[in-house]
Design a protein around this motif. Sequence first.
Motif, PDB file in Angstrom:
ATOM      1  N   PHE A 232      39.361  61.913  58.494  1.00  0.00           N
ATOM      2  CA  PHE A 232      38.191  62.541  57.881  1.00  0.00           C
ATOM      3  C   PHE A 232      36.956  61.651  58.045  1.00  0.00           C
ATOM      4  N   VAL A 233      37.126  60.363  57.799  1.00  0.00           N
ATOM      5  CA  VAL A 233      35.991  59.447  57.920  1.00  0.00           C
ATOM      6  C   VAL A 233      35.474  59.417  59.351  1.00  0.00           C
ATOM      7  N   ALA A 234      36.376  59.486  60.323  1.00  0.00           N
ATOM      8  CA  ALA A 234      35.976  59.451  61.730  1.00  0.00           C
ATOM      9  C   ALA A 234      35.052  60.612  62.090  1.00  0.00           C
ATOM     10  N   LEU A 235      35.181  61.723  61.385  1.00  0.00           N
ATOM     11  CA  LEU A 235      34.311  62.867  61.649  1.00  0.00           C
ATOM     12  C   LEU A 235      32.846  62.549  61.362  1.00  0.00           C
ATOM     13  N   THR A 236      32.597  61.587  60.477  1.00  0.00           N
ATOM     14  CA  THR A 236      31.217  61.284  60.112  1.00  0.00           C
ATOM     15  C   THR A 236      30.510  60.431  61.158  1.00  0.00           C
ATOM     16  N   ARG A 274      40.247  49.529  57.934  1.00  0.00           N
ATOM     17  CA  ARG A 274      39.861  50.039  59.257  1.00  0.00           C
ATOM     18  C   ARG A 274      38.408  49.712  59.587  1.00  0.00           C
ATOM     19  N   TRP A 275      37.525  49.811  58.579  1.00  0.00           N
ATOM     20  CA  TRP A 275      36.102  49.553  58.788  1.00  0.00           C
ATOM     21  C   TRP A 275      35.624  48.530  57.754  1.00  0.00           C
ATOM     22  N   PRO A 276      35.847  47.263  57.971  1.00  0.00           N
ATOM     23  CA  PRO A 276      35.424  46.242  56.993  1.00  0.00           C
ATOM     24  C   PRO A 276      33.916  46.221  56.784  1.00  0.00           C
ATOM     25  N   GLU A 277      33.165  46.789  57.722  1.00  0.00           N
ATOM     26  CA  GLU A 277      31.703  46.796  57.605  1.00  0.00           C
ATOM     27  C   GLU A 277      31.196  47.917  56.698  1.00  0.00           C
ATOM     28  N   LEU A 278      32.093  48.720  56.140  1.00  0.00           N
ATOM     29  CA  LEU A 278      31.728  49.814  55.238  1.00  0.00           C
ATOM     30  C   LEU A 278      30.801  49.290  54.138  1.00  0.00           C
ATOM     31  N   PHE A 292      29.357  55.699  50.412  1.00  0.00           N
ATOM     32  CA  PHE A 292      29.484  54.589  51.356  1.00  0.00           C
ATOM     33  C   PHE A 292      29.135  55.084  52.757  1.00  0.00           C
ATOM     34  N   LYS A 293      28.785  54.143  53.602  1.00  0.00           N
ATOM     35  CA  LYS A 293      28.429  54.498  54.975  1.00  0.00           C
ATOM     36  C   LYS A 293      28.897  53.408  55.922  1.00  0.00           C
ATOM     37  N   ILE A 294      29.370  53.820  57.072  1.00  0.00           N
ATOM     38  CA  ILE A 294      29.710  52.872  58.123  1.00  0.00           C
ATOM     39  C   ILE A 294      28.486  52.727  59.020  1.00  0.00           C
ATOM     40  N   PRO A 295      27.947  51.524  59.194  1.00  0.00           N
ATOM     41  CA  PRO A 295      26.760  51.348  60.031  1.00  0.00           C
ATOM     42  C   PRO A 295      26.939  51.990  61.398  1.00  0.00           C
ATOM     43  N   GLY A 296      25.929  52.766  61.796  1.00  0.00           N
ATOM     44  CA  GLY A 296      25.983  53.444  63.077  1.00  0.00           C
ATOM     45  C   GLY A 296      26.546  54.852  63.023  1.00  0.00           C
ATOM     46  N   PHE A 297      27.174  55.207  61.916  1.00  0.00           N
ATOM     47  CA  PHE A 297      27.719  56.558  61.759  1.00  0.00           C
ATOM     48  C   PHE A 297      26.615  57.478  61.238  1.00  0.00           C
TER      49      PHE A 297
END
Length: 385
Positions: A232-236, A274-278, A292-297
């Motif tokens: 689901f997160v990958a979709l963002t 999976r995404w420590p930069e979250l 929350f947001k993953i930088p670049g997403f």
Amino acid sequence: MAAPLVSRMLRRVLSSRVRSCSSGAPVTQPRPGEPSQPAVEEPSRRRQFLREHAAPFSAFLTDSFGRRHSYLRISLTEKCNLRCQYCMPEEGVPLTPKADLLTTEEILTLARLFVKEGVDKIRLTGGEPLIRPDVVNIVAQLRQLEGLRTIGITTNGINLARLLPQLQKAGLSAINISLDTLVPAKFEFIVRRKGFHKVMEGIHKAIELGYSPVKVNCVVMRGLNEDELLDFVALTKGLPLDVRFIEYMPFDGNKWNFKKMVSYKEMLDTLRQRWPELEKLPEEESSTAKAFKIPGFQGQVSFITSMSEHFCGTCNRLRITADGNLKVCLFGNSEVSLRDHLRAGASEEELLSIIGTAVGRKKRQHAGMFNISQMKNRPMILIGG
């Protein structure tokens, strides 16, 4: 694995026709030669103007703890075309006779009254609101209410692709779509019906029409779909989605069990591995979500932590059920019938007094998940999400 494969396919299909949008409302593309419209700047100016010129907030909608209730959720129907396990008992629910449900005029009368007193956001729920035949007309009528800034809808998405162009034209400004899995076979198991591809088509249509973000509500249940969090997160990454992971909540008939609940912190730990930069985003006033947001997403993820970390202290929500009862707390079993008073000829002042009394009795916080699980309350479908 099936889930990652579907996730990749959906990203490719949806991304192929996504328009880039920067505002929270549908965007109209400028014609060639015309200057682009300041999509973000204008709404922010309007919000600032409204804050500076706001009238005193209604005492009737302010509770004894100072919480101002500016957000009203109205259930349009008890009926639904799905049978989600966490929402409706497998055997179904006894439906209220049609004569005892709010009419369209009664819905609009109550909406008008609440907006006059300071409500600036209304969300239409159900059941499934998009199976109500006059839903487009209701949105159009709500759009005429002065002071109402946001009209949202929470839908299972089955009818969304077909109706959304009309709803957008009528004035719908925000969309939440329920989707608990990216695996079609699992979708049928969870909702006890077919329809996965229609829901995905609805999400695609919302993005295509410029809604940003499109909120996707996912109720996370251990042993059922907690293995799909990363998909689901990958979709963002390439889509303007706000995927909202919701802790499994107890309601009548949904066989809630603490062991099935996946807490916010457990979900967050999974994502951080999976995404420590979250990174955490600033919380909006009265928001139910930790974002929350993953930088670049392009999109973001949120958590609705009703069970493990309640947000009662900033709650600004009231609910009207399809049969016209006012609920001041989703998890409380106290209700008052506005329908009965309306039909008895109550004046506006009398209705406000009844509403004010109910709001004034709202408790500081809900009873906690274990106590809630033992309390008598409506099934979620009869409350309105």
